[in-house]
Design a protein around this motif. Structure first.
Motif, short mmCIF file in Angstrom:
data_model
loop_
_atom_site.label_atom_id
_atom_site.label_comp_id
_atom_site.label_asym_id
_atom_site.label_seq_id
_atom_site.Cartn_x
_atom_site.Cartn_y
_atom_site.Cartn_z
N LYS A 103 0.83 -1.20 0.00
CA LYS A 103 0.00 0.00 0.00
C LYS A 103 0.87 1.25 0.00
CE LYS A 103 -3.85 2.19 2.46
NZ LYS A 103 -4.80 2.08 3.61
N GLN A 104 1.90 1.24 0.80
CA GLN A 104 2.82 2.38 0.85
C GLN A 104 3.59 2.50 -0.46
OE1 GLN A 104 5.46 2.28 4.21
NE2 GLN A 104 6.75 3.96 3.44
N ALA A 105 3.97 1.38 -1.04
CA ALA A 105 4.70 1.39 -2.30
C ALA A 105 3.88 2.05 -3.40
CB ALA A 105 5.09 -0.03 -2.69
N LYS A 106 2.58 1.79 -3.42
CA LYS A 106 1.74 2.38 -4.46
C LYS A 106 1.63 3.89 -4.27
CE LYS A 106 -1.73 0.24 -6.23
NZ LYS A 106 -3.03 -0.40 -6.47
N LEU A 107 1.59 4.34 -3.02
CA LEU A 107 1.54 5.78 -2.76
C LEU A 107 2.86 6.44 -3.17
CD1 LEU A 107 -0.26 5.86 0.72
CD2 LEU A 107 -1.21 6.54 -1.50
N GLN A 108 3.96 5.78 -2.87
CA GLN A 108 5.26 6.33 -3.25
C GLN A 108 5.43 6.33 -4.76
OE1 GLN A 108 8.47 4.48 -1.09
NE2 GLN A 108 7.52 4.82 0.90
N ALA A 109 4.82 5.36 -5.42
CA ALA A 109 4.88 5.33 -6.89
C ALA A 109 4.17 6.53 -7.48
CB ALA A 109 4.25 4.03 -7.40
N LEU A 110 3.05 6.93 -6.90
CA LEU A 110 2.34 8.12 -7.38
C LEU A 110 3.19 9.37 -7.18
CD1 LEU A 110 -1.30 7.47 -6.12
CD2 LEU A 110 -0.43 7.27 -8.46
N ALA A 111 3.88 9.45 -6.05
CA ALA A 111 4.76 10.60 -5.81
C ALA A 111 5.90 10.62 -6.82
CB ALA A 111 5.32 10.52 -4.38
N ALA A 112 6.41 9.44 -7.17
CA ALA A 112 7.50 9.38 -8.15
C ALA A 112 7.01 9.81 -9.53
CB ALA A 112 8.06 7.96 -8.21
N LEU A 113 5.80 9.42 -9.89
CA LEU A 113 5.24 9.85 -11.17
C LEU A 113 5.02 11.36 -11.21
CD1 LEU A 113 2.71 6.98 -11.89
CD2 LEU A 113 4.70 7.60 -13.26
N ALA A 114 4.61 11.92 -10.09
CA ALA A 114 4.47 13.38 -10.02
C ALA A 114 5.82 14.04 -10.20
CB ALA A 114 3.83 13.78 -8.70
N ARG A 115 6.86 13.41 -9.68
CA ARG A 115 8.21 13.98 -9.77
C ARG A 115 8.68 14.10 -11.21
NH1 ARG A 115 12.04 16.16 -10.49
NH2 ARG A 115 13.98 16.39 -9.32
N VAL A 116 8.24 13.19 -12.08
CA VAL A 116 8.65 13.23 -13.48
C VAL A 116 7.55 13.77 -14.39
CG1 VAL A 116 10.27 11.32 -13.12
CG2 VAL A 116 7.96 10.84 -13.99
N GLY A 117 6.49 14.30 -13.79
CA GLY A 117 5.45 14.96 -14.57
C GLY A 117 4.48 14.03 -15.27
N LEU A 118 4.28 12.82 -14.74
CA LEU A 118 3.38 11.86 -15.38
C LEU A 118 2.30 11.31 -14.44
CD1 LEU A 118 5.92 9.72 -17.46
CD2 LEU A 118 4.49 11.59 -18.27
N PRO A 119 1.78 12.07 -13.50
CA PRO A 119 0.81 11.48 -12.57
C PRO A 119 -0.48 11.02 -13.25
CG PRO A 119 0.83 13.88 -12.37
CD PRO A 119 1.99 13.51 -13.25
N ALA A 120 -0.83 11.63 -14.37
CA ALA A 120 -2.08 11.27 -15.05
C ALA A 120 -2.01 9.91 -15.73
CB ALA A 120 -2.44 12.34 -16.08
N LEU A 121 -0.80 9.36 -15.86
CA LEU A 121 -0.64 8.10 -16.57
C LEU A 121 -0.53 6.90 -15.63
CD1 LEU A 121 1.89 9.09 -19.38
CD2 LEU A 121 -0.60 9.17 -19.41
#
Length: 239
Positions: A103-121
């Motif tokens: 569960k925490q890994a999935k949340l951190q994955a979203l933060a990582a996607l935001a870091r590279v500008g791809l949260p919508a994907l």
């Protein structure tokens, strides 16, 4: 600066001893924390082998390779390997394998996607993305692991100019931002080397023939005087 990699007479041979191919030959060098080291040279010169040696994917046939104890590192390849899963799952899995609860890994994955500008994907199939988007997902996967060293093997070679700029910008941010990662990257793009590197290592037939600050490699008379093969390579006269 602390030493993150220390190589002493490192050689790598592939194949049976009688017919072994020498991919690296007697490489001795140190890489310090905070450096941006570019590996350049013609195809087959040993750049990828050296990166894999630093990352522990292969072992030296001769010599020693030492790294800083507890060093956190990640490696990106020219074409990232992504599973037939969502983008978020591709990133979360690396964290889960490191021991992060799912569960925490999935949340951190979203933060990582935001870091590279791809949260919508996040919920898109990773293999349906463009080449540039896939490489940014790979960057997010690496960033999520919070590495101290980032190793990159031709990270923009197969991308169009716009995607190259996006990925290169992320590499620059990772090296100079709060992450302050040490970079070691292979590239045929000498313009990219000028923009990103602080130090350039030129390889030929598995040997390090030049190791200079980026300014001296491209602009100083030292290259022509002491490293004629590297000088010809920079001029485009040695393929």
């Amino acid at each position: 600066m602390s030493v993150v990699f220390d190589l002493h007479g490192a050689s790598v041979h592939f194949g049976q001893p009688a017919r072994a191919v020498r991919a690296l030959s007697d490489v001795s060098l140190q890489i310090h924390a905070g450096e941006r080291v570019a590996l350049v040279g013609a195809n087959g010169c040993g750049k990828s082998t050296l990166l894999r040696l630093l990352h522990g994917l292969i072992s030296p046939t001769e010599g020693q390779v030492q790294s800083e104890p507890g060093l956190r590192q990640a490696m990106l390849f020219q074409k990232p390997h992504l599973m037939r899963q969502s983008v978020q799952t591709n990133i979360a899995l690396g964290l889960w394998l490191r021991g992060t609860p799912w569960k925490q890994a999935k949340l951190q994955a979203l933060a990582a996607l935001a870091r590279v500008g791809l949260p919508a994907l996040a919920q898109r199939s990773a293999r349906q993305l463009s080449g540039g988007q896939q490489q940014r997902v790979a960057m997010a996967r690496a960033w999520a692991l919070q590495p101290q060293v980032l190793l990159l093997d031709e990270p923009t070679a197969s991308l169009d100019p716009h995607a190259k700029r996006e990925v290169e910008s992320l590499i620059e941010e990772f090296a100079s931002g709060t992450e302050a990662m040490t970079l070691v990257f292979a590239s045929h793009n000498l313009g990219q080397v000028k923009r990103l590197a602080s130090r350039v290592i030129y390889l030929e037939q598995g040997q390090v023939l030049a190791d200079l600050p980026v300014h001296d490699f491209f602009s100083g008379p030292l290259l022509q005087q002491q490293y004629p093969a590297a000088h010809l390579f920079v001029k485009g006269e040695l393929v």
